[in-house]
Design a protein around this motif. Structure first.
Motif, PDB file in Angstrom:
ATOM      1  N   ILE A   1       9.560  -4.692  -6.625  1.00 55.02           N
ATOM      2  CA  ILE A   1       8.309  -4.411  -7.343  1.00 55.02           C
ATOM      3  C   ILE A   1       7.898  -2.950  -7.188  1.00 55.02           C
ATOM      4  N   THR A   2       7.955  -2.423  -5.967  1.00 62.42           N
ATOM      5  CA  THR A   2       7.486  -1.047  -5.748  1.00 62.42           C
ATOM      6  C   THR A   2       8.410  -0.021  -6.409  1.00 62.42           C
ATOM      7  N   LEU A   3       9.713  -0.251  -6.360  1.00 56.24           N
ATOM      8  CA  LEU A   3      10.619   0.690  -7.014  1.00 56.24           C
ATOM      9  C   LEU A   3      10.493   0.622  -8.539  1.00 56.24           C
ATOM     10  N   HIS A   4      10.280  -0.576  -9.073  1.00 58.45           N
ATOM     11  CA  HIS A   4      10.052  -0.680 -10.517  1.00 58.45           C
ATOM     12  C   HIS A   4       8.780   0.062 -10.915  1.00 58.45           C
ATOM     13  N   LEU A   5       7.713  -0.083 -10.117  1.00 60.13           N
ATOM     14  CA  LEU A   5       6.464   0.612 -10.413  1.00 60.13           C
ATOM     15  C   LEU A   5       6.651   2.124 -10.314  1.00 60.13           C
ATOM     16  N   TRP A   6       7.457   2.567  -9.356  1.00 53.97           N
ATOM     17  CA  TRP A   6       7.728   4.004  -9.226  1.00 53.97           C
ATOM     18  C   TRP A   6       8.453   4.527 -10.475  1.00 53.97           C
ATOM     19  N   VAL A   7       9.462   3.791 -10.921  1.00 49.88           N
ATOM     20  CA  VAL A   7      10.231   4.219 -12.090  1.00 49.88           C
ATOM     21  C   VAL A   7       9.350   4.283 -13.331  1.00 49.88           C
TER      22      VAL A   7
ATOM     23  N   SER B   1       7.844   5.265   1.810  1.00 49.52           N
ATOM     24  CA  SER B   1       6.783   4.275   1.633  1.00 49.52           C
ATOM     25  C   SER B   1       7.357   2.865   1.541  1.00 49.52           C
ATOM     26  N   VAL B   2       8.468   2.719   0.834  1.00 48.42           N
ATOM     27  CA  VAL B   2       9.124   1.410   0.749  1.00 48.42           C
ATOM     28  C   VAL B   2       9.570   0.947   2.132  1.00 48.42           C
ATOM     29  N   ALA B   3      10.089   1.874   2.928  1.00 50.18           N
ATOM     30  CA  ALA B   3      10.533   1.511   4.281  1.00 50.18           C
ATOM     31  C   ALA B   3       9.376   0.987   5.123  1.00 50.18           C
ATOM     32  N   THR B   4       8.207   1.581   5.005  1.00 46.57           N
ATOM     33  CA  THR B   4       7.058   1.091   5.786  1.00 46.57           C
ATOM     34  C   THR B   4       6.644  -0.303   5.335  1.00 46.57           C
TER      35      THR B   4
ATOM     36  N   MET C   1       0.862  -1.205   0.000  1.00 49.19           N
ATOM     37  CA  MET C   1       0.000   0.000   0.000  1.00 49.19           C
ATOM     38  C   MET C   1       0.883   1.234   0.000  1.00 49.19           C
ATOM     39  N   VAL C   2       0.634   2.127  -0.927  1.00 47.23           N
ATOM     40  CA  VAL C   2       1.379   3.375  -0.979  1.00 47.23           C
ATOM     41  C   VAL C   2       0.377   4.518  -1.003  1.00 47.23           C
ATOM     42  N   PRO C   3      -0.123   4.962   0.166  1.00 48.07           N
ATOM     43  CA  PRO C   3      -1.126   6.015   0.164  1.00 48.07           C
ATOM     44  C   PRO C   3      -0.544   7.336  -0.299  1.00 48.07           C
TER      45      PRO C   3
END
Length: 454
Positions: free
Chosen positions: A121-127, A142-145, A1-3
Motif C-alpha cells: 500500500i505505501t509503495l503504491h501510494l508513493w508511486v 519509512s517503509v522499513a519503520t 505513518m510517514v512523517p
C-alpha cells in the motif's frame, strides 16, 4: 505513518530517478547513514525470518490480506489528487492515512504478513502521489519503520495469544505501533537536526491526533473484516472525507505564508498587525515596528543566481525567527524586505523611551545575527559558502497618544533609508507621528517597496 521532516544533514532534496549509487543517501554523515541502513537491514532480516520460521498463511489470511491491499490501493486511487496537494503544501510534518489498512492488517494477520500489506500500500501510494516530492531512499526508510512496527505488534499479539482481542490489548498495540514507527524516525531526525524540538521530531499535535484517529479507524476496519467483510467498502467514503478535511489546514497555511521563507506574507502580516496596533487591549498592543532590508542583495542574485538568493532569504528569515519571541509578528513584505512587530512585554508602566530602547535592542540582535551568518549552499559545482551578509533596519516607535499602522510603516521606511544612507549594516529608530498617515497602506502596496533600497 510517514512523517515529512526537514532534509537530513548533508542530504540534497532530489526526487528524480537517478541511479542508486548516486542517491543523496550516500552523502549523509556516516553515523546517520549507519543508522538508516541498520534500520532497513533489521527490517529485511525480521521480515524474511518471519516468513521462514512462521506458519504458512491460511486461506482466510490470504483473503484478508488481499482484501486490505485492494481497499488500500482503491483508497490511493480515490485520493491521489488530494494526497499530491497535501504533499505539495506539506510542512515539517506529514501523516498519510494508510495507517488504517496497515493497523487493520496487524490485528488480523501475523506480523510478517501484515508488513507485506503495508509495503504494497505505501509503495503504491508513493508511486501514485509522492514520488515527485519524496526520494525513493527516504520512502524505503519509512517503509522499513512500518515493517518493524508491524512485526513488533505481531510479536506482542502472538505472545498474548488471545483469540478475541480485548480493548486493552488493542490500545497497547496502538501505542507500540506508534512508538516503533515514530520513534525510529524521530531518532534519525535527532541525529540529523541537533537540538530539534518535539514538533520537529514527532510533528505538531494535530498531525499526531490525526494519526491516532487513523489507528482507531484501522481497529474498526479489522472488526468489520472479522464480522462482515461485505461492509468493508463503506470505510472508503468516510476515510476520503477525512482526508479532504485534513487538506484545509495546509491550504490555510499556504494562503497566509510566504512560499520562500515560511513567514507571514504581506497581506496576512498587515491584517494581523492592524488588528494588534488598533486593538483595545493594551496588553496586546505593539510599541513599534521594524523594517529590515538586505544590503546588496541584488549582487547576490546577479553573481550566484536566484536559487542561491532564495537560500539567503530563507536563512535570513530563520535568523529573524530565532531572535524574536514566538508571539512577535514577522513577515516578508516582498523582495529582500522583512517586517517585525514586537509585542509589548507587559502592560502598564510603558513609555516612548522604553519602547524605543526595546525596539533598538531587537533590531541590533537581528543585525548581529544576520552579520554572523555563514551559509553552505549546494550547487552543481559543489558547496558554495555565502558570508558577509548585512542588513539595514529602520524602526518606528508609537507615540504616547498612539498611531496607526500606516504611520508606523511610513516612519520605519524613512528610518530605513536613513540607515542605508548611513552606510548600511546599521539601525535607525524614529518616533512616529500621532496623526494618521497621509499614505494609506493600499497606496503603498504591501510587498512593493516605494523605491529601491539595495
Amino acid at each position: 505513518m510517514v512523517p515529512e521532516r526537514p532534509p537530513l544533514s548533508g542530504e540534497h532534496v532530489r526526487t528524480g530517478g537517478c541511479a542508486p549509487h548516486r542517491w543523496p543517501l550516500w552523502q549523509l554523515p556516516r553515523l546517520l547513514l549507519g543508522a538508516v541502513l541498520l534500520v532497513e537491514a533489521v527490517a529485511v532480516a525480521l521480515l524474511v525470518g518471519g516468513f521462514l520460521t512462521g506458519p504458512a498463511p491460511t486461506a482466510a489470511e490470504l483473503w484478508a490480506g488481499g482484501a486490505l491491499c485492494v481497499l488500500g490501493i482503491a483508497y490511493s486511487e480515490m485520493a491521489v489528487g488530494v494526497e499530491r496537494e497535501r504533499r505539495r503544501l506539506g510542512g515539517a510534518s506529514y501523516v498519510d492515512l494508510s495507517s488504517v489498512w496497515t493497523f487493520a492488517a496487524v490485528l488480523v494477520l501475523p506480523g510478517a504478513h501484515a508488513a507485506v500489506v503495508a509495503i504494497v500500500i505505501t509503495l503504491h501510494l508513493w508511486v501514485r502521489a509522492w514520488r515527485r516530492w519524496v526520494p525513493l531512499h527516504r520512502q524505503l526508510f519509512s517503509v522499513a519503520t512500518v515493517v518493524l512496527a508491524c512485526i513488533a505488534v505481531g510479536a506482542l499479539l502472538e505472545s498474548v495469544g488471545a483469540q478475541q482481542k480485548p480493548l486493552w490489548l488493542v490500545l497497547v498495540a496502538m501505542v507500540l505501533f506508534t512508538a516503533v514507527n515514530s520513534g525510529l524516525i524521530a531518532a534519525v531526525v535527532a541525529l540529523s537536526v541537533p537540538h530539534a524540538g518535539p514538533a520537529t521530531l514527532f510533528g505538531p499535535p494535530d498531525e499526531n491526533l490525526l494519526e491516532v484517529g487513523m489507528l482507531c479507524m484501522g481497529a474498526l476496519t479489522a472488526i468489520v473484516l472479522a464480522l462482515n467483510p461485505v461492509l468493508l467498502p463503506l470505510v472508503l467514503l468516510p476515510l476520503y472525507a477525512v482526508l479532504r478535511a485534513a487538506l484545509i489546514r495546509p491550504l490555510e497555511a499556504a494562503a497566509s505564508t510566504d512560499g520562500k521563507t515560511g513567514l507571514l506574507n504581506a497581506a496576512t502580516w498587515v491584517a494581523e498587525a492592524e488588528r494588534i496596533v488598533g486593538g483595545a487591549d493594551p496588553a496586546d498592543r505593539a510599541g513599534g515596528v521594524l523594517i529590515l532590508d538586505l544590503d546588496h542583495f541584488k549582487a547576490v542574485n546577479d553573481t550566484h543566481g536566484h536559487a542561491v538568493g532564495d537560500h539567503v532569504l530563507t536563512a535570513v528569515a530563520d535568523a529573524v525567527r530565532r531572535v524574536v519571541r514566538a508571539h512577535d509578528l514577522v513577515g516578508r513584505m516582498g523582495g529582500e524586505e522583512f517586517v517585525v512587530l514586537p509585542r509589548r512585554a507587559a502592560a502598564g508602566g510603558r513609555s516612548v523611551e522604553l519602547d524605543s530602547v526595546e525596539l533598538e535592542v531587537v533590531a541590533e540582535r537581528i543585525r548581529s545575527r544576520v552579520a554572523d551568518l555563514r551559509l553552505e549552499v549546494p550547487t552543481l559545482r559543489g558547496p558554495l559558502v555565502i558570508a558577509g551578509l548585512t542588513v539595514s533596519l529602520g524602526g518606528a516607535v508609537a507615540p504616547a497618544e498612539g498611531s496607526d499602522l500606516a504611520a508606523l510603516l511610513q516612519t520605519a521606511d524613512s528610518a530605513l533609508y536613513e540607515a542605508k544612507r548611513g552606510g548600511r549594516n546599521t539601525v535607525r529608530i524614529a518616533v512616529a507621528s500621532g496623526q494618521p498617515s497621509s499614505v494609506p497602506l493600499a497606496a503603498r502596496g504591501p510587498g512593493v517597496p516605494a523605491r529601491a533600497k539595495d
